[in-house]
Design a protein around this motif. Structure first.
Motif, PDB file in Angstrom:
ATOM      1  N   PRO A 270     -11.005 -35.890  61.474  1.00  0.00           N
ATOM      2  CA  PRO A 270      -9.625 -36.121  61.015  1.00  0.00           C
ATOM      3  C   PRO A 270      -8.730 -34.931  61.339  1.00  0.00           C
ATOM      4  O   PRO A 270      -9.189 -33.789  61.436  1.00  0.00           O
ATOM      5  N   ILE A 271      -7.442 -35.219  61.477  1.00  0.00           N
ATOM      6  CA  ILE A 271      -6.461 -34.174  61.768  1.00  0.00           C
ATOM      7  C   ILE A 271      -5.434 -34.108  60.649  1.00  0.00           C
ATOM      8  O   ILE A 271      -4.720 -35.079  60.387  1.00  0.00           O
ATOM      9  N   ALA A 272      -5.363 -32.968  59.994  1.00  0.00           N
ATOM     10  CA  ALA A 272      -4.265 -32.657  59.068  1.00  0.00           C
ATOM     11  C   ALA A 272      -3.467 -31.542  59.743  1.00  0.00           C
ATOM     12  O   ALA A 272      -2.559 -31.802  60.519  1.00  0.00           O
ATOM     13  N   ARG A 323       5.696 -32.901  68.255  1.00  0.00           N
ATOM     14  CA  ARG A 323       6.990 -32.977  67.568  1.00  0.00           C
ATOM     15  C   ARG A 323       6.776 -33.347  66.104  1.00  0.00           C
ATOM     16  O   ARG A 323       6.120 -34.347  65.800  1.00  0.00           O
ATOM     17  N   PRO A 324       7.340 -32.551  65.186  1.00  0.00           N
ATOM     18  CA  PRO A 324       7.146 -32.808  63.754  1.00  0.00           C
ATOM     19  C   PRO A 324       7.671 -34.181  63.343  1.00  0.00           C
ATOM     20  O   PRO A 324       8.630 -34.704  63.926  1.00  0.00           O
ATOM     21  N   VAL A 325       7.032 -34.768  62.325  1.00  0.00           N
ATOM     22  CA  VAL A 325       7.434 -36.056  61.778  1.00  0.00           C
ATOM     23  C   VAL A 325       7.488 -35.952  60.258  1.00  0.00           C
ATOM     24  O   VAL A 325       6.949 -35.022  59.663  1.00  0.00           O
ATOM     25  N   LYS A 326       8.112 -36.925  59.634  1.00  0.00           N
ATOM     26  CA  LYS A 326       8.119 -37.029  58.177  1.00  0.00           C
ATOM     27  C   LYS A 326       7.001 -37.978  57.774  1.00  0.00           C
ATOM     28  O   LYS A 326       7.018 -39.151  58.108  1.00  0.00           O
ATOM     29  N   LEU A 334      -4.021 -36.005  54.827  1.00  0.00           N
ATOM     30  CA  LEU A 334      -3.740 -35.750  56.236  1.00  0.00           C
ATOM     31  C   LEU A 334      -2.243 -35.720  56.527  1.00  0.00           C
ATOM     32  O   LEU A 334      -1.840 -35.633  57.694  1.00  0.00           O
ATOM     33  N   ALA A 335      -1.419 -35.772  55.487  1.00  0.00           N
ATOM     34  CA  ALA A 335       0.027 -35.929  55.654  1.00  0.00           C
ATOM     35  C   ALA A 335       0.713 -34.591  55.890  1.00  0.00           C
ATOM     36  O   ALA A 335       1.505 -34.110  55.080  1.00  0.00           O
ATOM     37  N   ILE A 336       0.413 -33.984  57.027  1.00  0.00           N
ATOM     38  CA  ILE A 336       1.079 -32.759  57.462  1.00  0.00           C
ATOM     39  C   ILE A 336       1.886 -33.102  58.704  1.00  0.00           C
ATOM     40  O   ILE A 336       1.321 -33.363  59.774  1.00  0.00           O
TER      41      ILE A 336
END
Length: 443
Positions: A270-272, A323-326, A334-336
């Motif tokens: 998983p990716i955080a 690119r950053p997201v909300k 994982l919500a980074i």
């Protein structure tokens, strides 16, 4: 600045400034084989200290080692004779040799579950294993990274353990601090799952909810660390981050040892922030370099939730910039939206021939229940992401089902009950009679 990931562990580099040696540390042998901190961008080296950014190029720092070389068989025997925790790998970590005698939670050596039932469901014929890290003291892999950061904090004489967290890390820091006699003060987004809030608060430290997302919490902590009020604080994922990250390598060590000192063909991770994936790759490369495993190709696949998938989007678009997201997903752990190690994840996925994929919330829930009913493993939402992505990788032909695969479950489903409570209900509610049991069609 484009961050270029390193393929292997940092080593002495003659082309860059060397600001320390293994012999000039004021901490003696407290960091074991660790020699310095090395910039992942420019290679500049710094003395072991509670810093996390390069003073030359502002790149991230990681621990560089003078690892033991010589007889791999002797090193294997030493490891195998060690404790059933991450401390069996003390010779490869930035910790003192006697770390197993100190007051910490002794995480690790969690089960590697041979998942034959799940493999049949997914059409995997080459062998499938679940590395189930829900068995750690606070029921997530975060106990591994916090254990290393705690020892660094102890050596540096810090008095307060802190972090920004999506939940699991807050609980791990609170528990580790309580065990070791540190004060703790941890910061979380205000809308975390209630079970994670309770688990972070129960250890008696200060728990502060911040209005906003994890990225807002992280920015606040970066400000706090530069303020006088943060004097003596060890933020495990900020000023102690180079040491903290090394804890994830122990997943690679355990997987290889539990497979009989060999590498699997594929890993789904998983990716955080992306740190876990990059450090697992670092650990695998170290095992190869030390001769503990045979050098062979392996593929690393990153897994994200669709509602927070900036690394997956960059991979699919062939881009180097994340690119950053909300974030908007049930997989809050994982919500980074702005993952620090995202560019390095891209490098590793491409270098190893893997991929980065994502699944939506419905697919996450389906994967949680699939893993539970086939293998008796109740994963939190991050585990639903990895199993869901594994299924998608097989279905789309990105992962060869005839090759051996290890998929990570990094936390316990009891922490994210709300994700499955709508579907996980009693089969029937009946009167306490045999007649009622038969009428319900259960006989």
């Amino acid at each position: 600045m484009r961050r270029k990931g390193l393929a292997i562990m940092a080593v002495h580099t003659a082309d860059h400034t060397d600001r320390s040696t293994a012999t000039d540390s004021p901490f003696g042998d407290a960091f074991g084989p660790a020699a310095a901190l090395s910039c992942r961008e420019c290679g500049t080296r710094f003395a072991l200290s509670p810093i996390f950014a390069c003073q030359e190029c502002f790149g991230p720092l990681e621990v560089a080692y003078d690892l033991p070389v010589g007889d791999p068989e002797a090193l294997r025997r030493q490891i195998e004779a060690g404790p059933a925790s991450i401390w069996r790998y003390a010779p490869l970590l930035p910790v003192p040799a006697d770390v197993a005698t100190k007051r910490n939670l002794h995480p690790g050596w969690t089960k590697l579950v041979k998942a034959d039932n799940l493999a049949r469901e997914l059409g995997i014929t080459g062998g499938l294993h679940i590395k189930d890290d829900s068995g750690n003291p606070t029921h997530s892999f975060k106990d591994r990274v916090v254990a290393i950061a705690l020892e660094a904090a102890r050596t540096f004489g810090l008095t307060t353990l802190s972090c920004s967290s999506t939940g699991n890390l807050a609980g791990a820091v609170g528990a580790a601090a309580a065990r070791a006699g540190f004060r703790s003060c941890v910061f979380i987004p205000h809308d975390l799952e209630s079970a994670k809030v309770v688990m972070a608060a129960v250890y008696g430290g200060d728990l502060v909810a911040i209005e906003g997302s994890y990225d807002d919490v992280n920015r606040f902590c970066s400000e706090l660390i530069g303020d006088p009020v943060g004097e003596g604080w060890g933020f495990v994922n900020v000023n102690l981050r180079p040491y903290y990250g090394e804890g994830s390598k122990t997943l690679a060590y355990e997987i290889a040892e539990q497979l009989g000192w060999r590498l699997p063909d594929n890993l789904v991770i998983p990716i955080a922030s992306g740190s876990q994936l990059t450090k697992i790759d670092k650990g695998l490369q170290e095992l190869i370099k030390l001769g503990l495993v045979e050098d062979k190709p392996y593929k690393i696949f990153g897994a994200q939730a669709e509602g927070c998938s900036p690394v997956s989007a960059a991979f699919k678009a062939g881009q180097d910039v994340v690119r950053p997201v909300k974030p908007d997903t049930i997989a809050k752990s994982l919500a980074i939206g702005n993952p620090a190690d995202g560019p390095y994840v891209l490098d590793i996925a491409r270098r190893t021939g893997g991929a980065v994929e994502d699944v939506n919330d419905d697919q996450i829930v389906d994967a949680i229940t699939l893993l539970a009913r086939t293998e008796g493993v109740f994963a939190e939402t991050a585990g639903g992401v990895t199993v869901g992505v594994l299924r998608k990788l097989v279905e789309t032909g990105q992962l060869d089902p005839s090759s051996e695969t290890v998929v990570l479950n990094t936390g316990d489903g009891l922490k994210t009950l709300n994700a499955v409570e709508a579907s996980a209900r009693p089969t029937a509610t009946i009167r306490p009679t045999l007649a009622a049991f038969r009428e319900a069609g259960l006989a």
